[in-house]
Design a protein around this motif. Structure first.
Motif, PDB file in Angstrom:
ATOM      1  N   GLY A 197      -9.460  37.090 -20.753  1.00 42.77           N
ATOM      2  CA  GLY A 197      -8.319  36.275 -21.043  1.00 42.77           C
ATOM      3  C   GLY A 197      -9.123  35.446 -21.351  1.00 42.77           C
ATOM      4  O   GLY A 197      -8.710  34.318 -21.931  1.00 42.77           O
ATOM      5  N   PRO A 198      -9.950  34.709 -20.402  1.00 44.17           N
ATOM      6  CA  PRO A 198     -10.383  33.600 -20.246  1.00 44.17           C
ATOM      7  C   PRO A 198     -11.443  32.670 -21.271  1.00 44.17           C
ATOM      8  O   PRO A 198     -11.053  32.165 -21.864  1.00 44.17           O
ATOM      9  CB  PRO A 198     -11.461  33.175 -18.830  1.00 44.17           C
ATOM     10  CG  PRO A 198     -10.374  34.539 -17.821  1.00 44.17           C
ATOM     11  CD  PRO A 198     -10.369  35.128 -18.758  1.00 44.17           C
ATOM     12  N   ARG A 199     -11.864  34.032 -21.599  1.00 37.98           N
ATOM     13  CA  ARG A 199     -12.593  33.215 -23.109  1.00 37.98           C
ATOM     14  C   ARG A 199     -12.075  33.248 -23.992  1.00 37.98           C
ATOM     15  O   ARG A 199     -12.240  32.195 -24.883  1.00 37.98           O
ATOM     16  CB  ARG A 199     -13.565  35.087 -23.105  1.00 37.98           C
ATOM     17  CG  ARG A 199     -14.696  34.325 -22.451  1.00 37.98           C
ATOM     18  CD  ARG A 199     -16.166  35.946 -21.783  1.00 37.98           C
ATOM     19  NE  ARG A 199     -15.973  36.280 -23.221  1.00 37.98           N
ATOM     20  CZ  ARG A 199     -16.967  37.956 -23.796  1.00 37.98           C
ATOM     21  NH1 ARG A 199     -17.577  37.931 -22.869  1.00 37.98           N
ATOM     22  NH2 ARG A 199     -17.453  37.409 -24.439  1.00 37.98           N
ATOM     23  N   ILE A 200     -10.682  34.342 -24.494  1.00 38.57           N
ATOM     24  CA  ILE A 200     -10.228  34.562 -25.419  1.00 38.57           C
ATOM     25  C   ILE A 200      -9.450  32.923 -25.108  1.00 38.57           C
ATOM     26  O   ILE A 200      -8.950  31.940 -26.343  1.00 38.57           O
ATOM     27  CB  ILE A 200      -8.940  35.106 -25.411  1.00 38.57           C
ATOM     28  CG1 ILE A 200      -9.564  36.633 -25.964  1.00 38.57           C
ATOM     29  CG2 ILE A 200      -8.011  35.014 -26.345  1.00 38.57           C
ATOM     30  CD1 ILE A 200      -8.838  38.109 -25.570  1.00 38.57           C
ATOM     31  N   PHE A 201      -8.675  32.227 -23.838  1.00 37.87           N
ATOM     32  CA  PHE A 201      -7.908  31.118 -23.630  1.00 37.87           C
ATOM     33  C   PHE A 201      -8.941  29.952 -24.267  1.00 37.87           C
ATOM     34  O   PHE A 201      -8.517  28.875 -24.837  1.00 37.87           O
ATOM     35  CB  PHE A 201      -7.912  31.009 -22.412  1.00 37.87           C
ATOM     36  CG  PHE A 201      -7.154  29.634 -21.745  1.00 37.87           C
ATOM     37  CD1 PHE A 201      -6.167  30.164 -21.838  1.00 37.87           C
ATOM     38  CD2 PHE A 201      -7.556  28.496 -21.678  1.00 37.87           C
ATOM     39  CE1 PHE A 201      -4.751  28.456 -21.802  1.00 37.87           C
ATOM     40  CE2 PHE A 201      -7.036  27.248 -20.746  1.00 37.87           C
ATOM     41  CZ  PHE A 201      -5.422  27.179 -21.174  1.00 37.87           C
ATOM     42  N   ALA A 202     -10.394  30.200 -23.900  1.00 37.50           N
ATOM     43  CA  ALA A 202     -11.085  29.172 -24.550  1.00 37.50           C
ATOM     44  C   ALA A 202     -11.166  28.601 -25.449  1.00 37.50           C
ATOM     45  O   ALA A 202     -11.041  27.448 -25.863  1.00 37.50           O
ATOM     46  CB  ALA A 202     -12.837  29.033 -23.246  1.00 37.50           C
ATOM     47  N   LEU A 203     -11.278  29.914 -26.596  1.00 39.71           N
ATOM     48  CA  LEU A 203     -11.671  29.890 -27.776  1.00 39.71           C
ATOM     49  C   LEU A 203     -10.556  29.847 -28.200  1.00 39.71           C
ATOM     50  O   LEU A 203     -10.373  28.038 -29.284  1.00 39.71           O
ATOM     51  CB  LEU A 203     -11.793  31.443 -28.642  1.00 39.71           C
ATOM     52  CG  LEU A 203     -12.049  31.509 -29.714  1.00 39.71           C
ATOM     53  CD1 LEU A 203     -13.311  30.917 -30.432  1.00 39.71           C
ATOM     54  CD2 LEU A 203     -11.921  33.118 -30.140  1.00 39.71           C
ATOM     55  N   ALA A 204      -9.071  29.770 -28.548  1.00 39.52           N
ATOM     56  CA  ALA A 204      -7.854  29.109 -28.317  1.00 39.52           C
ATOM     57  C   ALA A 204      -7.063  28.021 -28.468  1.00 39.52           C
ATOM     58  O   ALA A 204      -7.149  27.262 -28.803  1.00 39.52           O
ATOM     59  CB  ALA A 204      -6.538  29.809 -28.044  1.00 39.52           C
ATOM     60  N   GLN A 205      -7.982  27.725 -27.218  1.00 35.29           N
ATOM     61  CA  GLN A 205      -8.347  25.950 -26.855  1.00 35.29           C
ATOM     62  C   GLN A 205      -8.529  24.943 -26.763  1.00 35.29           C
ATOM     63  O   GLN A 205      -8.713  24.189 -26.893  1.00 35.29           O
ATOM     64  CB  GLN A 205      -8.285  25.732 -25.055  1.00 35.29           C
ATOM     65  CG  GLN A 205      -8.288  24.232 -24.687  1.00 35.29           C
ATOM     66  CD  GLN A 205      -8.917  24.571 -22.839  1.00 35.29           C
ATOM     67  OE1 GLN A 205      -7.902  25.388 -22.552  1.00 35.29           O
ATOM     68  NE2 GLN A 205      -9.111  23.717 -22.765  1.00 35.29           N
ATOM     69  N   SER A 206      -9.914  25.085 -27.387  1.00 36.72           N
ATOM     70  CA  SER A 206     -10.515  24.538 -28.075  1.00 36.72           C
ATOM     71  C   SER A 206     -10.186  24.237 -29.816  1.00 36.72           C
ATOM     72  O   SER A 206     -10.896  22.847 -30.487  1.00 36.72           O
ATOM     73  CB  SER A 206     -12.137  25.294 -28.738  1.00 36.72           C
ATOM     74  OG  SER A 206     -12.145  25.975 -29.400  1.00 36.72           O
ATOM     75  N   ARG A 207      -9.112  24.781 -30.457  1.00 35.55           N
ATOM     76  CA  ARG A 207      -8.830  24.918 -31.855  1.00 35.55           C
ATOM     77  C   ARG A 207      -7.766  24.484 -31.833  1.00 35.55           C
ATOM     78  O   ARG A 207      -7.152  23.429 -32.597  1.00 35.55           O
ATOM     79  CB  ARG A 207      -8.666  26.123 -32.602  1.00 35.55           C
ATOM     80  CG  ARG A 207      -8.284  25.918 -33.914  1.00 35.55           C
ATOM     81  CD  ARG A 207      -8.784  25.012 -34.748  1.00 35.55           C
ATOM     82  NE  ARG A 207     -10.021  25.545 -35.024  1.00 35.55           N
ATOM     83  CZ  ARG A 207     -10.947  26.846 -36.140  1.00 35.55           C
ATOM     84  NH1 ARG A 207      -9.173  26.905 -37.099  1.00 35.55           N
ATOM     85  NH2 ARG A 207     -11.683  27.291 -36.070  1.00 35.55           N
ATOM     86  N   CYS A 208      -7.033  24.605 -30.422  1.00 29.86           N
ATOM     87  CA  CYS A 208      -5.264  23.386 -30.750  1.00 29.86           C
ATOM     88  C   CYS A 208      -5.103  22.542 -29.549  1.00 29.86           C
ATOM     89  O   CYS A 208      -3.792  22.077 -29.763  1.00 29.86           O
ATOM     90  CB  CYS A 208      -4.377  25.158 -30.645  1.00 29.86           C
ATOM     91  SG  CYS A 208      -4.767  25.791 -28.644  1.00 29.86           S
ATOM     92  N   HIS A 209      -6.127  22.401 -28.902  1.00 29.46           N
ATOM     93  CA  HIS A 209      -5.907  21.198 -27.707  1.00 29.46           C
ATOM     94  C   HIS A 209      -4.638  20.960 -26.950  1.00 29.46           C
ATOM     95  O   HIS A 209      -4.350  20.067 -26.624  1.00 29.46           O
ATOM     96  CB  HIS A 209      -6.262  20.017 -28.937  1.00 29.46           C
ATOM     97  CG  HIS A 209      -7.489  20.214 -29.539  1.00 29.46           C
ATOM     98  ND1 HIS A 209      -9.074  20.684 -28.725  1.00 29.46           N
ATOM     99  CD2 HIS A 209      -8.008  19.901 -31.192  1.00 29.46           C
ATOM    100  CE1 HIS A 209      -8.785  20.260 -30.165  1.00 29.46           C
ATOM    101  NE2 HIS A 209      -8.689  19.528 -30.969  1.00 29.46           N
ATOM    102  N   ASN A 210      -4.370  22.263 -26.700  1.00 32.05           N
ATOM    103  CA  ASN A 210      -2.956  22.410 -25.485  1.00 32.05           C
ATOM    104  C   ASN A 210      -2.640  23.284 -24.987  1.00 32.05           C
ATOM    105  O   ASN A 210      -3.004  24.618 -25.589  1.00 32.05           O
ATOM    106  CB  ASN A 210      -1.281  22.542 -27.215  1.00 32.05           C
ATOM    107  CG  ASN A 210      -0.521  21.860 -26.572  1.00 32.05           C
ATOM    108  OD1 ASN A 210      -0.190  23.441 -25.851  1.00 32.05           O
ATOM    109  ND2 ASN A 210       0.146  21.053 -26.295  1.00 32.05           N
ATOM    110  N   LEU A 211      -2.597  23.455 -23.506  1.00 36.87           N
ATOM    111  CA  LEU A 211      -2.474  24.471 -22.990  1.00 36.87           C
ATOM    112  C   LEU A 211      -1.622  25.746 -23.210  1.00 36.87           C
ATOM    113  O   LEU A 211      -1.988  26.738 -22.932  1.00 36.87           O
ATOM    114  CB  LEU A 211      -2.666  24.044 -21.573  1.00 36.87           C
ATOM    115  CG  LEU A 211      -4.065  22.838 -21.009  1.00 36.87           C
ATOM    116  CD1 LEU A 211      -3.619  22.127 -19.689  1.00 36.87           C
ATOM    117  CD2 LEU A 211      -5.007  23.271 -21.389  1.00 36.87           C
ATOM    118  N   ASP A 212      -0.292  25.065 -23.640  1.00 35.19           N
ATOM    119  CA  ASP A 212       0.454  25.848 -23.096  1.00 35.19           C
ATOM    120  C   ASP A 212       0.384  26.598 -24.799  1.00 35.19           C
ATOM    121  O   ASP A 212       0.585  27.763 -24.434  1.00 35.19           O
ATOM    122  CB  ASP A 212       1.676  25.157 -23.716  1.00 35.19           C
ATOM    123  CG  ASP A 212       2.481  24.668 -22.181  1.00 35.19           C
ATOM    124  OD1 ASP A 212       2.150  25.135 -21.216  1.00 35.19           O
ATOM    125  OD2 ASP A 212       3.144  23.654 -21.800  1.00 35.19           O
TER     126      ASP A 212
END
Length: 212
Positions: A40-55
Motif C-alpha cells: 500500500g505505501p509503495r502504491i501511495f508513493a507512486l500515485a503521490q509523485s504524479r498527482c501531488h495531492n494526498l487525498d
C-alpha cells in the motif's frame, strides 16, 4: 492514513509472498492486511509523485487495492511469481487514467482547503529543501511519459529493474539505458532550473568585478 509510507512493512520474500497470496485467495483477512501493509505505501508513493495531492493519491491507492483484492479472491490473478509487476501494472494504469483525466479537465486540484503532497512534504523542510523539491517535480513533469514512469516505478514503487522491464514489456538492457538517460536528463533540467544562464552570468560578472 493507513497506506502512508510511515506504516510500510518490508515486502515479503517470494516464498512468504506465495503463501500470503494463497491465504488471501482463501479469504484470510490477516494475510490481506499483510499484503496491504507491504504494498500500500509503495502504491501511495507512486500515485503521490504524479498527482501531488494526498487525498487523490489515497483514492488511487484504495482503488488499486480494491481491484487487486477482487481479482485475487476471484482467482483472476494468474501471473504466478510476478505479483509485484502485476500489482504495479494495475497501479500504473490508474495513475495514467488520472493523468489523462487531469489533462482533459479544467478543475484545479490544489485549493486552499486540500492537503497537497507539497504541503505535507514541506512541513519540516527548510526553504532550500522546498525549493529543491519543487524543482524536482517541475523537472519530472518535463520528462517524456515513459522516462518518468521508469523513474517513478524505480524510486517510488521500489521495483527492481527486472520487474520494471517485465511491467513495461521492454528488454532489460533497453530499460537500464532508458533509466540512465532519464536520470541524466533530470539532472540537467534541475541544474538548468536552479542555475539559469543569466544568473550564472551575473555571478561570474560579480566575481570578475571583485578580482584585482
Amino acid at each position: 492514513m493507513p497506506t502512508s509510507p510511515s506504516h510500510e512493512t518490508p515486502p515479503p520474500d517470494p516464498a512468504i509472498l506465495a503463501g500470503l497470496l494463497s491465504r488471501a485467495v482463501a479469504g484470510d483477512e490477516r494475510a490481506w492486511r499483510e499484503l496491504v501493509g507491504s504494498y500500500g505505501p509503495r502504491i501511495f508513493a507512486l500515485a503521490q509523485s504524479r498527482c501531488h495531492n494526498l487525498d487523490i493519491a489515497e483514492e488511487i491507492t484504495q482503488s488499486v487495492l480494491a481491484t487487486v483484492a477482487i481479482k485475487v479472491r476471484a482467482g483472476a490473478y494468474i501471473e504466478h511469481g510476478k505479483f509485484e509487476a502485476w500489482l504495479f501494472r494495475v497501479a500504473m494504469n490508474r495513475v495514467r487514467d488520472f493523468a489523462r483525466s487531469r489533462k482533459r479537465s479544467s478543475q484545479l486540484f490544489h485549493n486552499d482547503h486540500e492537503e497537497t503532497a507539497a504541503t505535507a512534504d514541506s512541513r519540516n523542510a527548510t526553504p532550500t529543501d522546498n525549493e529543491q523539491l519543487s524543482t524536482l517535480r517541475q523537472a519530472l513533469e518535463q520528462l517524456p511519459e515513459i522516462d518518468r514512469e521508469v523513474i517513478e516505478l524505480r524510486h517510488h514503487g521500489d521495483l527492481s529493474f527486472k520487474q520494471i522491464a517485465e511491467l513495461l514489456e521492454e528488454p532489460l538492457g533497453t530499460l537500464l539505458a532508458r533509466h540512465h538517460r532519464a536520470l541524466r536528463k533530470l539532472k540537467q533540467l534541475m541544474d538548468s532550473a536552479m542555475n539559469p544562464p543569466g544568473q550564472t552570468l551575473n555571478k561570474q560578472t560579480a566575481s570578475l568585478r571583485g578580482t584585482p
